[in-house]
Design a protein around this motif. Structure first.
Motif, PDB file in Angstrom:
ATOM      1  N   ARG A 106       0.801  -1.214   0.000  1.00  0.00           N
ATOM      2  CA  ARG A 106       0.000   0.000   0.000  1.00  0.00           C
ATOM      3  C   ARG A 106       0.846   1.281   0.000  1.00  0.00           C
ATOM      4  O   ARG A 106       0.566   2.228   0.728  1.00  0.00           O
ATOM      5  N   ILE A 107       1.889   1.317  -0.803  1.00  0.00           N
ATOM      6  CA  ILE A 107       2.613   2.576  -0.972  1.00  0.00           C
ATOM      7  C   ILE A 107       1.753   3.496  -1.824  1.00  0.00           C
ATOM      8  O   ILE A 107       0.789   3.047  -2.452  1.00  0.00           O
ATOM      9  N   PHE A 108       2.075   4.768  -1.862  1.00  0.00           N
ATOM     10  CA  PHE A 108       1.299   5.707  -2.663  1.00  0.00           C
ATOM     11  C   PHE A 108       1.899   5.730  -4.070  1.00  0.00           C
ATOM     12  O   PHE A 108       2.995   6.262  -4.269  1.00  0.00           O
ATOM     13  N   LEU A 158       3.092   9.072  -5.760  1.00  0.00           N
ATOM     14  CA  LEU A 158       4.001   9.938  -5.022  1.00  0.00           C
ATOM     15  C   LEU A 158       5.404   9.430  -5.327  1.00  0.00           C
ATOM     16  O   LEU A 158       5.582   8.240  -5.606  1.00  0.00           O
ATOM     17  N   LYS A 175       5.259   3.908  -8.100  1.00  0.00           N
ATOM     18  CA  LYS A 175       4.647   2.807  -8.847  1.00  0.00           C
ATOM     19  C   LYS A 175       5.604   2.195  -9.862  1.00  0.00           C
ATOM     20  O   LYS A 175       5.363   1.093 -10.340  1.00  0.00           O
ATOM     21  N   ARG A 202       8.891   3.977   4.989  1.00  0.00           N
ATOM     22  CA  ARG A 202       7.833   4.924   5.336  1.00  0.00           C
ATOM     23  C   ARG A 202       7.387   4.714   6.786  1.00  0.00           C
ATOM     24  O   ARG A 202       7.206   5.673   7.539  1.00  0.00           O
TER      25      ARG A 202
END
Ligand SMILES: Nc1ncnc2c1ncn2[C@@H]1O[C@H](COP(=O)(O)OP(=O)(O)OP(=O)(O)O)[C@@H](O)[C@H]1O
Ligand SMILES: [Mg+2]
Lengths: 289, 235
Positions: free
Chosen positions: B87-89, B92, B134, B148
């Motif tokens: 669930r990284i952004f 970003l 991504k 993170r």
């Protein structure tokens, strides 16, 4: 002929400017909060009526009323967030319906306060540039273009360079993961709502002397804004700006060389074309979760 | 105990996912939770970090009850959760992803120091700090997710299947990183389907089966347990 084409380009740049302000706000709100703000056109209308009330009726300097429009409509956005978007957070359809209710409240308030007839506003300036022989840009339109460039650049910087900007983009991409970083969706939603509504308010205030506001002026604007965000890719801020420019050019050229009805139809065809070729919109990457 | 779950029940639309889970996590080392698909491992972590509300039971962290707090308040207490699937952004950059982890922190100099610290742990992230997250490989994305979480300066780290979908070499790299984090004093709750890996690195282990703890004990003991061997180690 060259003059006519150049003049149409100038007109299209103007149209693209205020449409981007409106569409970007709508996209921002949708991106962060996942809700479609049907009252967005009426926020634009509220910005225009801020000018009617303060500038035309009271005589406050025009640019002060524009700032007042930004703040007043931004606060209306906050009111919407606190009174129904937040309580209906897990129910996007409910949020949409509540925003339709709010739209009717704003419209009715404008009718009660100012009547149903067009409000004519004496432009703060009649000055214009003659770019070349036969091609003019009025100062009033130039203000709109400058405001759009400045405000959208500031928004871009905010989103790319500040902690709250990253947080806002993070919420738009994955709310749960954002919450795991300590980002409060309520706080970010308030900021998004203030900015999104405020941008519509500025657009309404600045264009008020050019369009003669009516309580129902929000309708056509919201339809255009929806076309723009579908063309640009739902949830894509850059997409909204590019699509606003594209739409404004197509619409303005067709209006000038054919007529307004054909232009509206062309706008819809443009949307259908994009949906057929790239269903996620020009800038969309994938379906949103 | 740093973290304690007492008789936790969780329901998804009236269907029970956890039926009385009690777990204790000391203030050092690795505690692991293993179990089959759907046993309730992720749900347990989500209950701790406030993503999923508990129906009954209590969660205590460092002497305070946290089971009624929303997720953004739980992080503030010092629990960082690297969720299942990372669930990284995606839109970003790597650096922006890491900085969102420090959202609640106000000491700028400290945050800059910790960012350098994360880049020291994951040199590959430093090279790619301006790249969209991504576009990173699966292993690199897992590093972004762990980095993170570290940026919040946690007192407890929850890791949900960090090995998922990664090649064996990359898994080894991630394991070394987890061990280094633990050595520096941050305890870890590790959820894994890869039971062999989990029991090797952890000191204590819980086995979850259909929403309840079916077995618990020192990781070494469970590694030799007949049931565990048959059901989870494929021996
Ligand atoms: N959002 C949800 N809505 C409904 N049911 C859910 C939801 N999330 C999990 N469940 C159910 O709760 C139970 C526990 O799921 P959970 O994700 O905690 O298992 P897990 O042990 O993490 O499994 P896996 O190893 O596959 O990740 C499962 O039966 C699952 O179907
Ligand atoms: Mg899981």
């Amino acid at each position: 002929m060259t003059e006519l084409i150049l003049q149409t380009v100038v007109n299209a740049v103007y149209a693209a400017s205020y449409m981007s302000l409106i569409a970007v706000g709508l996209v921002l709100i949708f991106g962060v909060m996942g809700v479609i703000n049907f009252a967005h056109g009426e926020l634009y209308m509220a910005g225009a009526y801020t000018v009617v009330a303060l500038y035309s009726q009271v005589g406050v300097p025009f640019f002060v009323t524009v700032v007042a429009g930004l703040i007043f409509v931004g606060l209306l956005g906050l009111l919407m967030e606190q009174s129904f978007f937040k309580p209906l957070r897990d129910n996007p359809l409910g949020g949409l319906i509540a925003s339709i209710g709010f739209l009717l409240i704003l419209q009715t308030s404008a009718v009660l306060g100012f009547g149903v007839r067009m409000a004519h506003i004496r432009p703060p300036t009649q000055a214009k540039f003659e770019l070349i022989e036969g091609v003019v840009l009025t100062h009033q339109r130039l203000f709109v273009i400058i405001a759009a460039i400045v405000l959208l650049s500031l928004l871009h910087l905010f989103l790319r360079k500040t902690k709250f900007g990253w947080a806002m983009r993070a919420c738009a991409q994955d709310r749960e993961a954002a919450a795991l970083q300590g980002i409060s969706l309520s706080q970010i939603s308030r900021i998004a709502m203030f900015i999104g509504a405020g941008l519509a308010g500025v657009a309404g205030a600045l264009t008020a002397p050019l369009v003669s506001p009516t309580p129902y002026m929000g309708h056509s604007v919201i339809v255009t804004a929806f076309i723009i965000i579908i063309v640009g890719g739902i949830g894509q801020l850059e997409g909204a700006v590019v699509a606003a420019v594209l739409y404004a050019f197509v619409h303005t050229f067709v209006t000038t060389f054919y007529d307004g009805v054909v232009a509206d139809i062309t706008g819809l065809l443009l949307m259908l074309l994009v949906l057929v070729i790239k269903p996620t919109g020009l800038f969309g990457t994938k379906e949103r979760a | 105990m740093l973290l304690e779950l007492r008789d936790i029940h969780v329901h998804y639309n009236k269907v029970a996912a956890l039926k009385g889970v009690s777990i204790q996590v000391p203030s050092d080392g690795i505690v692991t939770m293993i179990g089959a698909n759907g046993a309730g491992k992720s749900t347990t972590l989500r209950a701790i970090s406030g993503l999923t509300p508990v129906t009954s039971g209590e969660i205590w962290f460092d002497g305070e009850r946290i089971d009624t707090l929303p997720a953004d308040k739980v992080v503030a207490r010092g629990i960082a959760h690297v969720p299942e699937g990372r669930r990284i952004f995606p839109d970003l950059t790597v650096e922006e992803n890491l900085r969102t982890g420090a959202f609640l922190r106000t000491q700028r100099a400290e945050v800059e120091g910790d960012l350098e610290d994360v880049f020291g742990r994951f040199p590959r992230l430093k090279e790619r700090r301006r790249q969209w997250a991504k576009t990173m490989s699966g292993g690199e994305q897992q590093m972004v997710a762990i980095g993170r979480a570290l940026m919040s300066k946690p007192r407890l780290l929850l890791l949900d299947e960090p090995s998922m979908g990664l090649a064996p070499v990359i898994i080894q790299e991630i394991v070394r990183i987890i061990e280094a984090i633990v050595k520096q004093g941050v305890p870890v709750v590790l959820v894994e389907q890869n039971a062999e890996l989990a029991l090797n690195v952890a000191s204590y282990a819980y086995v979850l089966e259909t929403g309840t703890v079916s077995l618990a004990g020192a990781a070494d003991d469970l590694h030799e347990n007949e049931h565990v061997k048959r059901a989870y180690l494929g021996v």
